[in-house]
Design a protein around this motif. Sequence first.
Motif, PDB file in Angstrom:
ATOM      1  N   CYS A  95      24.995  30.244  31.846  1.00  0.00           N
ATOM      2  CA  CYS A  95      25.806  31.433  31.598  1.00  0.00           C
ATOM      3  C   CYS A  95      26.977  31.556  32.562  1.00  0.00           C
ATOM      4  O   CYS A  95      27.911  32.325  32.292  1.00  0.00           O
ATOM      5  N   ILE A  96      26.941  30.852  33.693  1.00  0.00           N
ATOM      6  CA  ILE A  96      28.034  30.942  34.658  1.00  0.00           C
ATOM      7  C   ILE A  96      29.355  30.452  34.073  1.00  0.00           C
ATOM      8  O   ILE A  96      30.392  31.103  34.255  1.00  0.00           O
ATOM      9  N   PRO A  97      29.415  29.314  33.348  1.00  0.00           N
ATOM     10  CA  PRO A  97      30.693  28.913  32.740  1.00  0.00           C
ATOM     11  C   PRO A  97      31.240  29.934  31.747  1.00  0.00           C
ATOM     12  O   PRO A  97      32.457  30.138  31.693  1.00  0.00           O
ATOM     13  N   ARG A  98      30.373  30.573  30.989  1.00  0.00           N
ATOM     14  CA  ARG A  98      30.862  31.595  30.058  1.00  0.00           C
ATOM     15  C   ARG A  98      31.424  32.796  30.804  1.00  0.00           C
ATOM     16  O   ARG A  98      32.455  33.356  30.407  1.00  0.00           O
ATOM     17  N   ALA A  99      30.785  33.195  31.903  1.00  0.00           N
ATOM     18  CA  ALA A  99      31.318  34.293  32.717  1.00  0.00           C
ATOM     19  C   ALA A  99      32.671  33.925  33.317  1.00  0.00           C
ATOM     20  O   ALA A  99      33.597  34.747  33.349  1.00  0.00           O
ATOM     21  N   ALA A 100      32.790  32.676  33.770  1.00  0.00           N
ATOM     22  CA  ALA A 100      34.081  32.223  34.295  1.00  0.00           C
ATOM     23  C   ALA A 100      35.152  32.214  33.206  1.00  0.00           C
ATOM     24  O   ALA A 100      36.303  32.593  33.453  1.00  0.00           O
ATOM     25  N   GLY A 101      34.772  31.796  32.005  1.00  0.00           N
ATOM     26  CA  GLY A 101      35.739  31.802  30.904  1.00  0.00           C
ATOM     27  C   GLY A 101      36.216  33.196  30.555  1.00  0.00           C
ATOM     28  O   GLY A 101      37.417  33.419  30.317  1.00  0.00           O
ATOM     29  N   LEU A 102      35.296  34.150  30.525  1.00  0.00           N
ATOM     30  CA  LEU A 102      35.694  35.528  30.229  1.00  0.00           C
ATOM     31  C   LEU A 102      36.598  36.093  31.317  1.00  0.00           C
ATOM     32  O   LEU A 102      37.553  36.832  31.028  1.00  0.00           O
ATOM     33  N   LEU A 103      36.324  35.743  32.572  1.00  0.00           N
ATOM     34  CA  LEU A 103      37.185  36.205  33.661  1.00  0.00           C
ATOM     35  C   LEU A 103      38.571  35.580  33.575  1.00  0.00           C
ATOM     36  O   LEU A 103      39.587  36.253  33.843  1.00  0.00           O
ATOM     37  N   PHE A 104      38.649  34.312  33.205  1.00  0.00           N
ATOM     38  CA  PHE A 104      39.955  33.661  33.035  1.00  0.00           C
ATOM     39  C   PHE A 104      40.752  34.337  31.915  1.00  0.00           C
ATOM     40  O   PHE A 104      41.959  34.599  32.066  1.00  0.00           O
ATOM     41  N   ILE A 105      40.102  34.608  30.802  1.00  0.00           N
ATOM     42  CA  ILE A 105      40.797  35.251  29.684  1.00  0.00           C
ATOM     43  C   ILE A 105      41.246  36.657  30.066  1.00  0.00           C
ATOM     44  O   ILE A 105      42.377  37.091  29.739  1.00  0.00           O
ATOM     45  N   LEU A 106      40.404  37.387  30.782  1.00  0.00           N
ATOM     46  CA  LEU A 106      40.766  38.745  31.201  1.00  0.00           C
ATOM     47  C   LEU A 106      41.938  38.726  32.176  1.00  0.00           C
ATOM     48  O   LEU A 106      42.858  39.563  32.073  1.00  0.00           O
ATOM     49  N   SER A 107      41.933  37.793  33.110  1.00  0.00           N
ATOM     50  CA  SER A 107      43.046  37.707  34.059  1.00  0.00           C
ATOM     51  C   SER A 107      44.348  37.332  33.375  1.00  0.00           C
ATOM     52  O   SER A 107      45.413  37.874  33.698  1.00  0.00           O
ATOM     53  N   GLY A 108      44.281  36.425  32.384  1.00  0.00           N
ATOM     54  CA  GLY A 108      45.488  36.082  31.640  1.00  0.00           C
ATOM     55  C   GLY A 108      46.026  37.249  30.829  1.00  0.00           C
ATOM     56  O   GLY A 108      47.237  37.464  30.742  1.00  0.00           O
ATOM     57  N   ALA A 109      45.112  38.042  30.236  1.00  0.00           N
ATOM     58  CA  ALA A 109      45.548  39.212  29.468  1.00  0.00           C
ATOM     59  C   ALA A 109      46.147  40.283  30.364  1.00  0.00           C
ATOM     60  O   ALA A 109      47.163  40.914  30.019  1.00  0.00           O
ATOM     61  N   VAL A 110      45.529  40.493  31.537  1.00  0.00           N
ATOM     62  CA  VAL A 110      46.066  41.493  32.480  1.00  0.00           C
ATOM     63  C   VAL A 110      47.439  41.074  32.975  1.00  0.00           C
ATOM     64  O   VAL A 110      48.344  41.911  33.134  1.00  0.00           O
ATOM     65  N   GLU A 111      47.639  39.787  33.225  1.00  0.00           N
ATOM     66  CA  GLU A 111      48.950  39.312  33.666  1.00  0.00           C
ATOM     67  C   GLU A 111      49.986  39.402  32.557  1.00  0.00           C
ATOM     68  O   GLU A 111      51.174  39.649  32.816  1.00  0.00           O
ATOM     69  N   LEU A 112      49.563  39.214  31.336  1.00  0.00           N
ATOM     70  CA  LEU A 112      50.514  39.219  30.217  1.00  0.00           C
ATOM     71  C   LEU A 112      51.088  40.608  29.960  1.00  0.00           C
ATOM     72  O   LEU A 112      52.212  40.727  29.470  1.00  0.00           O
ATOM     73  N   VAL A 113      50.338  41.651  30.285  1.00  0.00           N
ATOM     74  CA  VAL A 113      50.805  43.022  30.020  1.00  0.00           C
ATOM     75  C   VAL A 113      52.065  43.360  30.816  1.00  0.00           C
ATOM     76  O   VAL A 113      53.073  43.776  30.243  1.00  0.00           O
ATOM     77  N   PRO A 114      52.089  43.208  32.157  1.00  0.00           N
ATOM     78  CA  PRO A 114      53.326  43.541  32.877  1.00  0.00           C
ATOM     79  C   PRO A 114      54.489  42.620  32.560  1.00  0.00           C
ATOM     80  O   PRO A 114      55.649  43.060  32.558  1.00  0.00           O
ATOM     81  N   ILE A 115      54.199  41.343  32.285  1.00  0.00           N
ATOM     82  CA  ILE A 115      55.281  40.411  31.965  1.00  0.00           C
ATOM     83  C   ILE A 115      56.000  40.858  30.684  1.00  0.00           C
ATOM     84  O   ILE A 115      57.239  40.938  30.630  1.00  0.00           O
ATOM     85  N   CYS A 116      55.233  41.157  29.664  1.00  0.00           N
ATOM     86  CA  CYS A 116      55.829  41.585  28.396  1.00  0.00           C
ATOM     87  C   CYS A 116      56.473  42.972  28.515  1.00  0.00           C
ATOM     88  O   CYS A 116      57.500  43.242  27.879  1.00  0.00           O
ATOM     89  N   TRP A 117      55.893  43.832  29.330  1.00  0.00           N
ATOM     90  CA  TRP A 117      56.454  45.172  29.502  1.00  0.00           C
ATOM     91  C   TRP A 117      57.831  45.109  30.158  1.00  0.00           C
ATOM     92  O   TRP A 117      58.792  45.732  29.702  1.00  0.00           O
ATOM     93  N   VAL A 118      57.933  44.337  31.237  1.00  0.00           N
ATOM     94  CA  VAL A 118      59.223  44.195  31.925  1.00  0.00           C
ATOM     95  C   VAL A 118      60.236  43.505  31.025  1.00  0.00           C
ATOM     96  O   VAL A 118      61.413  43.901  30.977  1.00  0.00           O
ATOM     97  N   ALA A 119      59.822  42.479  30.300  1.00  0.00           N
ATOM     98  CA  ALA A 119      60.746  41.782  29.401  1.00  0.00           C
ATOM     99  C   ALA A 119      61.252  42.718  28.300  1.00  0.00           C
ATOM    100  O   ALA A 119      62.445  42.684  27.944  1.00  0.00           O
ATOM    101  N   ARG A 120      60.382  43.554  27.774  1.00  0.00           N
ATOM    102  CA  ARG A 120      60.798  44.493  26.732  1.00  0.00           C
ATOM    103  C   ARG A 120      61.807  45.506  27.266  1.00  0.00           C
ATOM    104  O   ARG A 120      62.806  45.826  26.594  1.00  0.00           O
ATOM    105  N   SER A 121      61.562  46.029  28.474  1.00  0.00           N
ATOM    106  CA  SER A 121      62.502  46.999  29.042  1.00  0.00           C
ATOM    107  C   SER A 121      63.859  46.368  29.350  1.00  0.00           C
ATOM    108  O   SER A 121      64.910  46.998  29.166  1.00  0.00           O
TER     109      SER A 121
END
Length: 219
Positions: free
Chosen positions: A117-143
């Motif tokens: 289960c550790i690799p799946r937890a790591a995968g979910l954390l990677f996806i969550l970190s990428g999604a969190v990073e994508l929010v400010p990038i797209c927000w600033v680009a839109r503004s």
Amino acid sequence: MVGGALQVAGLLLGALGALGTFAVTAMPQWRVSAFIEHNLIVFETVWEGLWVHCLRQLSIRVQCKAYDSVLALSLDLQASRGLMCVGSGLSLLALAVAMAGMRCARCPRRPWQAKGCIPRAAGLLFILSGAVELVPICWVARSIISDFYNPLVNVAQKRELGEALYLGWGASCCLVAAGVMFCCSSRCAENPRGYRYSTPTQHPAPSRTESSYSTSQYV
């Protein structure tokens, strides 16, 4: 074999994405000055980042200065500060969990199910970190894009997309791809008992005394 290769590739992509996230958070090239109309001749370039704003001129090297207050930032940059810090922490945590859950790591005291289960937890954390990073990038680009085409905004205040935004998109894609690889290589649903070798039951052969007694009985 395939799962191990996916985990190695995911770990490399995750490390690359984490390094890119740290670089994007520190870079000042989030918003750069736009050269349009009477600003077409390049005399100076203005960079606006999350922590500092810089001024680069032709005859003078880059001069950077920290913001006097958080209120001096626009709303999108204020939110981007916190989100990028959260994304950096999540990517670092995901990288640590991924290294602990690699198939080559020996965990004799942990059950097989927990290690799977550790690799799946790591995968979910990677996806969550990428999604969190994508929010400010797209927000600033839109503004930036909306202000660029807004006729009410002064030409000197219009900005263009900086190099940090493009690097942020690439880093978030690496993090999401690493998360998908780790999720695909996880074995949480497998039951290790189903793969145990069960020895066939052997019935004891009849002894000679029993066989001789049975034959003598029918004679």
